[in-house]
Every structure is written in structure tokens, then in C-alpha cells.
Scaffold this motif. Structure first.
Motif, PDB file in Angstrom:
ATOM      1  N   PRO B  66     107.744  41.079  65.533  1.00 43.64           N
ATOM      2  CA  PRO B  66     107.412  39.644  65.382  1.00 43.64           C
ATOM      3  C   PRO B  66     107.618  38.860  66.673  1.00 43.64           C
ATOM      4  N   ALA B  67     108.651  39.213  67.445  1.00 42.76           N
ATOM      5  CA  ALA B  67     108.884  38.510  68.709  1.00 42.76           C
ATOM      6  C   ALA B  67     107.739  38.776  69.676  1.00 42.76           C
ATOM      7  N   ARG B  68     107.304  40.039  69.782  1.00 43.82           N
ATOM      8  CA  ARG B  68     106.229  40.386  70.711  1.00 43.82           C
ATOM      9  C   ARG B  68     104.951  39.652  70.350  1.00 43.82           C
ATOM     10  N   ARG B  69     104.613  39.644  69.053  1.00 37.50           N
ATOM     11  CA  ARG B  69     103.354  39.000  68.643  1.00 37.50           C
ATOM     12  C   ARG B  69     103.425  37.485  68.704  1.00 37.50           C
ATOM     13  N   ALA B  70     104.616  36.957  68.667  1.00 31.67           N
ATOM     14  CA  ALA B  70     104.763  35.510  68.852  1.00 31.67           C
ATOM     15  C   ALA B  70     104.768  35.166  70.336  1.00 31.67           C
ATOM     16  N   GLY B  71     104.735  36.164  71.198  1.00 32.41           N
ATOM     17  CA  GLY B  71     104.646  35.909  72.636  1.00 32.41           C
ATOM     18  C   GLY B  71     105.954  36.100  73.387  1.00 32.41           C
ATOM     19  N   ASN B  72     107.023  36.459  72.666  1.00 33.27           N
ATOM     20  CA  ASN B  72     108.316  36.585  73.351  1.00 33.27           C
ATOM     21  C   ASN B  72     108.593  38.042  73.730  1.00 33.27           C
ATOM     22  N   GLY B 193     101.102  38.423  59.177  1.00 33.28           N
ATOM     23  CA  GLY B 193     101.189  39.084  60.490  1.00 33.28           C
ATOM     24  C   GLY B 193     101.173  38.119  61.668  1.00 33.28           C
ATOM     25  N   GLY B 194     101.447  38.675  62.837  1.00 38.13           N
ATOM     26  CA  GLY B 194     101.450  37.859  64.046  1.00 38.13           C
ATOM     27  C   GLY B 194     102.543  36.804  63.987  1.00 38.13           C
ATOM     28  N   ALA B 195     103.622  37.127  63.267  1.00 42.15           N
ATOM     29  CA  ALA B 195     104.795  36.245  63.118  1.00 42.15           C
ATOM     30  C   ALA B 195     104.465  34.983  62.320  1.00 42.15           C
ATOM     31  N   GLN B 196     103.347  34.966  61.602  1.00 42.38           N
ATOM     32  CA  GLN B 196     102.988  33.784  60.790  1.00 42.38           C
ATOM     33  C   GLN B 196     104.001  33.546  59.684  1.00 42.38           C
ATOM     34  N   PHE B 198     107.010  33.643  59.685  1.00 43.35           N
ATOM     35  CA  PHE B 198     108.236  32.987  60.136  1.00 43.35           C
ATOM     36  C   PHE B 198     108.042  31.517  60.492  1.00 43.35           C
TER      37      PHE B 198
END
Lengths: 449, 263
Positions: B66-72, B193-196, B198
Motif C-alpha cells: 500500500p505504501a508503494r502504490r500510494a507513492g511512498n 487497491g492502490g491504497a484506496q 486507506f
């Protein structure tokens, strides 16, 4: 008189080809504004196969058979009718008329007839496409990003194509009238299958008017083609050329779910976690910026993707965010990327390299709200007939938004700190991670009793 | 009533043992009450068929997906590098997980960082076990004649090209498998998905998971089968939104098999 028209023809023809080649070089330069992404020429046979399947064979289009068949008619017609260009160019330069007719003999009329049938197919398909766009109003052609120029562009292309093949048919029809009138210079070829049905339209028209019509249409046809050749390079219709390199240079065997690694962050974290390394003076300098803020931060393949997009909107039609009314549209991501690459390319031409207009792809073209709505579901990637990847661009821009600009929504920041501190995205204590395993009963005790 | 003792890698290593496969539980499967049921169902299957497995227990961390897909990328790398150190420390060769997001990250993204394993989704693992005769499921049973529709999880399906394994398992339940209009390559995302999952969703006409639940309900199925803990959570919420939770159940393929086997 012949000489003048020959010279004029040579002038128009070379100007058309020259301007086109200039545009091709500019587009190549714009694509190469992107970052290095490898040459993408390994395993060439696999790449040619991919190109043959997706660009030449239009494999993915056939998931929707009706538009696929209509598209195929235009595509085959477009390619094959252009064989006739050989004769037109030869006639124009040599000052002849139908230079191939004596060479091919009776077969000539069959060749032209075959092209005419294809031309009829093109007209049929283009009219159907105009109908789908403007009367049926297929939903994906009328999304927010299609307002104005994109819709006009789409309609213009269809109208121009109808005009180009239509002029070919009418020119032949006038020619047949002149042939039967025995007009000098109009060698008898025998009837052509489609235009012979149209030719009665011109009966009773004087020879001189007919010659004017025939010559006018001939010039209209070739000048139209030269115009269209150049128009295409400014239009979404460029996919007719870009589909080929784009599928050739596309990923081979990479799982769609894989995100590209960031080796510079990997190295930094490795150093951070190594107790000795953390104090080493050898730490690499941080990169200029994380992720992508502008077109120049994307890879050249991302920009090639953008130039290959014909705005069909299949990606947007399957996007879960777009389907539920959010701003995000994968097609718009590609359109914005291309528009921005064009702007940067023109600035490069005018002011030389290094000039900056103070704008960025992220912020001035694509908003944070659009980027945040993506579920990374890969539906857009799967759907694209020419293997464009809007998701890759979205994710690179999210990296910039979050790591460089620290613009993550508050809830994401909580999630990040949970992951960092509790090793899970929720605020549960890490010590509870294995609590689920307490008291799992073995197979149904009643059954065993 | 006896209970299943779930073996950990640490215990096994202490006894000088190596399991055939590591069961990667994932954060949802570890912490979320609904997803824990999927974890338990899968453990019951592993236990029942005497498969040699272990979990990392408290040593497991978020894969970083989730961190990677949120850009972190920083947080992703921190998790990934620690997990890889743990996995490589135990000499892990083969991993099975019931979470398609963990599956994708472990399978496709850890190799770049030095974590190379054979990674299987639990539906693939069970299918392999059946194909090789390692486990045999009962014929017929409680789901006979029930209508089941399967929701493809993005990270198993499009992201990794696995459409068949969960369907093959469902076919063994003797149920009537009905496809949604949007399925397989065109399956619609559950919205997690894609940290949505959260964060709140962006402004729109409706929630993604409500729309997907409506598509599933449209088939008239009694059971919506999923094979991702996040899809299970999202679609369950969508069913509740339409007040259909009494009539329609959302269940993981592992739960359906465990139930069919009366585990």
C-alpha cells in the motif's frame, strides 16, 4: 502547360514530404525528452511478433467485433488504396495520365476496381463512425476531456477520409465519361466496378467541364493526401503510424502488476538500515527529484505511449474511478502527456533547450485529485488496443506528489506511519499480529464423535 | 476440543526443520476480523491435508504494497528489505499467500531487491495440490445447486494473468458458476487497491465497491466468491449497502472449500 503542372506537382509533393519529415523529427525529439528506459530492442523476434499481433493484427480490437470490423475496413482500405499513389505520383511527375494502364493491360481495370470496392468500404465505415459519434453518441466519445478540439479532430478525420476516397471515386467516374467520349489523353481502360455506377451522374456534361472536374478531383485527391499526411502528425490519428513502434518497444513478459523499482531509494534505505553504513560518508547524492513532475521526468516510452493514443477511450470506459463519476480518466492522462510534450518541444524550438515556462504536467495539466483516485487495477492497461500504459504515468506522478511535494492525504500519512511503526497499515500493535492463531478448532468435533 | 497449533518458522528452525511452504498471512489476514476467518479457513485446509507449512508469526511485516502504490517508496523499501532479510535468513524457497497484493509484491517486486522465491496464490497452491493428487476434495456437498459468481481480484487476474485457478476450485464445489458481465480481463475492481481502502474516495457519483457489488448482485448468485481479503471486505460492504447481507454471502474460495470439507 504540362511542364507547369509537372513543376507544381513536384513542388507540392516535395513540400508535403519535407514538412512531414520535419514533423517526424520533432516528434522523435519530443519522445526523447523522456528519460532513458533502455533501448527496448532485445529479443527482436518477440517484439516483431508483438507488433504483428497488436498493431498489424489488431488483436485487442476484436474484443468488440462491430467497431473492430468497421475499423478493419478503413485500415485495409487506407493501406491498399495508397498503392494507387504510386501511379498518381508517377503521373504527376511525368505529366502522364494513368501511366500504369498500358503496362497492366486488361488487369488495370480490375486493380482500380478492387481499390474502388475498398474505397466504398472506407466510406461506409467512416459514415458509421460519424453516426456512432454524433447520433448514437457512444458514451466513451463524450467524456469531459473530449470537449472542443478532440471531438472536432475526430470528426474532421472521418470527413477528410470520406472526401479523399470520395474524390478518387468521382475522379474515376468523370474519367470513364471522358473515355467513352473518346477524349484525347483518356486511354480506354474498361469500366471500373464502382465508378461505372456513379458515372451516369456526369452524362450530358460537356467534355471541357468533365476535364475540369476530373483534373480538379485529381489535384484535390493528391493535395488532400499530402495535407492529411501532415495533419495526422498534429492529430490523435497519428496512431496509424505510432501503433507499430509502440507495440514493438512495449514490455515483454513483465507482469502488469509490477511497479518499477527505484534503485536510488533502495540504496538509501539499505544504507539507513546498515548500522555502519548509516554514518558512512559515501552516501550517494539524492536524485534531482523523486517520481515525475513533468514530461521530462517520464520515460521516453511513456511519451511514445502518449503519441500513440487515438483517444478511443476504451481505457476510460473500464476505469472504475471514471465509471463512478470521479475526475480520473486514463485517456486524459495520455492526452495531457502528449499536449505537454508538444508544448515543451515548441519551447525547445523557440528558446533552445533549458527554457522553462514555469508549468508542469503535474498541477497545470493533471490534478492531484485525478491521481489519487486510481485503484491501480490495470483495467486501462489491459484494455488499450496498442498497449499504452497510463498506470505507469499515474504511479510515477504519485511518487512525486507524495515523496517530493509531501502532498499525500492525511489518511495516507497515517497509513504510512502505521506501516512504519506497527508493520501494518492499521494502528494495531505489532505484537497482536499472530493473535489470530489462538484457538483454531480442528475439524468438526461432532463429525468425529 | 483440541485446537490447531500453527507452526512458526522460528519454532521449526529451532527444531532443525524446514517446512515445504511458508504461508504468508498478510496484514488483512492477520488483523482484520473478517479476513482472519479466511486465514483460519486456509490453515484448517493445510492442517487437514497434512501439508508441511509454517508462518512467520510476529516476524511478518507489511510487504509495503500500500505504501508503494500510494507513492511512498521509502516506506515500501523499509518493509521490503526487512522482510527479505527475514525470509532469506530462514532460507525460504516457496511462499503461498491468500492476499493477491502480497502475492504480487512478493512475486514480482521482491526479486529486484534480492528476494527471489516461488510465490503462489492460495488458489494456485490448492489447484496444484489437487492436480498432483496431494489432496483430494469431497465430491458434491453443501454447495450443490447453489449459484456462485466469482469476482476476479485485480492483482491476481489482470496483474498476474491468473483467471483459471480460482474457477477450477469453484467448479469442484458442484455449484452453478455464473459469470458477471464484467469478469476475467474485464473484471471491475472492488475499489480497495492502490491504497484506496486507506482513505476516503474522491468526489464522484458513487463508491466503486457499491457499483461492483451491484454487478455481482445482478447475477442473482447466492454466494459471491472472492480470493482477496480486501475484495471480500469491500464487496461485503457493498452488499450491506443494498441490505442484501441476509440473502447473499461474500466468501473467499478457501472458506468455501473449508466449508465443503466440513472443516
Amino acid at each position: 502547360m504540362h511542364l507547369v503542372s509537372q513543376l507544381l506537382f513536384a513542388l507540392f509533393f516535395s513540400a508535403g514530404v519535407y514538412l512531414f519529415s520535419k514533423r517526424v523529427r520533432a516528434i522523435r525529439r519530443n519522445v526523447l525528452l523522456g528519460k532513458d528506459d533502455g533501448a527496448r530492442t532485445d529479443r527482436p523476434m518477440r517484439r516483431f511478433k508483438q507488433m504483428a499481433l497488436f498493431a498489424l493484427g489488431q488483436k485487442k480490437l476484436f474484443k468488440r467485433p462491430v467497431p473492430a470490423l468497421l475499423h478493419l475496413l478503413i485500415y485495409v482500405g487506407f493501406i491498399l488504396i495508397n498503392i494507387e499513389l504510386i501511379e498518381i505520383v508517377a503521373d504527376g511527375l511525368l505529366g502522364k495520365h494513368r501511366v500504369l494502364a498500358p503496362l497492366l493491360g486488361p488487369a488495370y481495370a480490375y486493380f482500380i476496381g478492387f481499390f474502388e470496392i475498398l474505397a466504398l468500404g472506407v466510406i461506409l465505415s467512416c459514415v458509421s463512425f460519424l453516426w456512432r459519434r454524433n447520433v448514437v453518441k457512444v458514451n466513451r466519445f463524450h467524456k469531459r476531456e473530449m470537449k472542443g478540439w478532440p471531438s472536432l479532430d475526430a470528426n474532421l478525420i472521418l470527413v477528410i477520409e470520406i472526401a479523399l476516397v470520395g474524390s478518387f471515386l468521382l475522379m474515376n467516374a468523370a474519367d470513364l465519361q471522358l473515355q467513352s467520349a473518346g477524349k484525347e489523353g483518356y486511354v480506354p481502360t474498361g469500366p471500373f466496378v464502382v465508378s461505372s455506377l456513379v458515372s451516369p451522374l456526369f452524362s450530358g456534361v460537356s467534355d471541357s467541364t468533365l476535364v475540369a472536374i476530373e483534373r480538379g478531383l485529381w489535384w484535390f485527391h493528391i493535395l488532400g493526401i499530402l495535407f492529411f499526411l501532415n495533419y495526422v502528425t498534429y492529430s490523435k490519428h497519428l496512431h496509424i503510424m505510432m501503433a507499430f513502434p509502440n507495440t514493438f518497444y512495449g514490455d515483454l513478459d513483465t507482469a502488469a502488476g509490477k511497479m518499477k523499482n527505484m534503485p536510488e531509494v533502495q540504496a538509501e534505505v539499505a544504507l539507513m538500515m546498515d548500522p555502519e553504513g548509516a554514518f558512512s560518508a559515501n552516501a550517494a547524492p539524492p536524485p534531482e527529484r523523486f517520481g515525475a513532475q513533468d514530461v521530462g521526468d517520464l520515460s521516453w516510452k511513456n511519451i511514445l505511449d502518449a503519441y500513440s493514443c487515438t483517444e478511443c477511450g476504451r481505457c476510460t470506459a473500464v476505469c472504475p474511478a471514471n465509471k463512478t463519476g470521479k475526475l480520473l480518466s486514463p485517456r486524459k492522462i495520455m492526452m495531457d502527456t502528449r499536449d505537454r510534450a508538444e508544448v515543451l518541444g515548441r519551447a525547445h524550438d523557440r528558446h533552445g533547450p533549458g527554457h522553462h515556462d514555469g508549468k508542469h504536467l503535474l498541477g497545470n495539466y493533471i490534478s492531484q485529485e485525478e491521481l489519487l483516485a486510481c485503484t491501480t487495477c490495470n483495467a486501462c492497461v489491459e484494455e488499450c488496443p496498442v498497449n499504452i500504459n497510463p498506470l505507469d504515468i499515474i504511479l510515477q506522478m504519485r511518487r512525486h506528489l507524495v515523496m517530493d511535494q509531501a502532498q499525500a492525504p492525511a489518511e495516507w500519512n497515517s497509513m504510512f506511519s502505521n506501516v512504519e511503526n506497527n508493520m501494518a497499515p492499521w494502528a494495531f500493535p505489532a505484537s497482536d499480529r499472530f493473535a489470530w492463531a489462538n484457538n483454531i478448532p480442528t475439524a468438526n468435533q461432532n463429525k468425529n464423535a | 476440543m483440541s485446537s490447531i497449533q500453527v507452526p512458526t518458522m522460528a519454532q521449526m528452525a529451532a527444531n532443525g526443520q524446514t517446512p515445504d511452504v511458508l504461508f504468508w498471512v498478510g496484514c488483512a489476514g492477520s488483523f482484520d476480523q473478517r479476513a482472519q476467518k479466511i486465514t483460519k479457513a486456509f490453515v484448517k485446509i493445510l492442517h487437514h491435508f497434512g501439508i508441511s507449512y509454517a508462518v512467520l508469526g510476529g516476524e511478518e511485516m507489511c510487504t509495503g504494497d500500500p505504501a508503494r502504490r500510494a507513492g511512498n517508496e521509502m516506506v515500501f523499501q523499509m518493509m521490503a528489505q526487512q522482510n527479505i532479510a527475514t525470509l532469506n535468513g530462514y532460507g525460504v524457497k516457496k511462499i503461498v499467500t491468500a492476499c493477491p497484493h502480497c502475492f504480487n509484491t512478493l512475486k514480482n517486486e521482491y526479486p529486484d531487491l534480492g528476494g527471489v522465491y516461488e510465490v503462489l496464490h492460495h488458489t494456485q497452491f490448492l489447484q496444484q495440490m489437487i492436480d498432483t493428487g496431494r489432496i483430494q476434495l469431497r465430491e458434491g456437498g453443501v454447495f450443490k445447486g447453489k449459484k456462485i459468481t466469482f469476482h476476479d481480484p485485480c492483482y491476481l487476474a489482470r496483474a498476474n494473468g491468473e483467471y483459471q485457478a480460482p474457477r477450477a476450485l469453484l467448479e469442484r464445489l458442484d455449484a452453478e458458476l455464473i459469470e458477471m458481465e464484467n469478469s476475467r480481463q474485464r473484471g471491475m475492481c472492488c475499489g480497495a487497491g492502490g491504497a484506496q481502502i486507506f482513505k476516503e474516495s474522491e468526489k464522484g457519483d458513487m463508491e466503486v465497491h457499491h457499483k461492483r457489488a451491484d454487478e455481482a448482485l445482478g447475477t442473482g448468485a447466492h454466494i459471491i466468491a472472492a480470493s482477496c481479503p480486501f475484495c471480500t471486505l469491500m464487496i461485503t460492504d457493498g452488499i450491506k449497502h443494498r441490505e442484501k447481507e441476509a440473502q447473499v454471502k461474500v466468501m473467499d474460495v478457501a472458506e468455501l472449500i473449508a466449508q465443503a470439507e466440513d472443516l
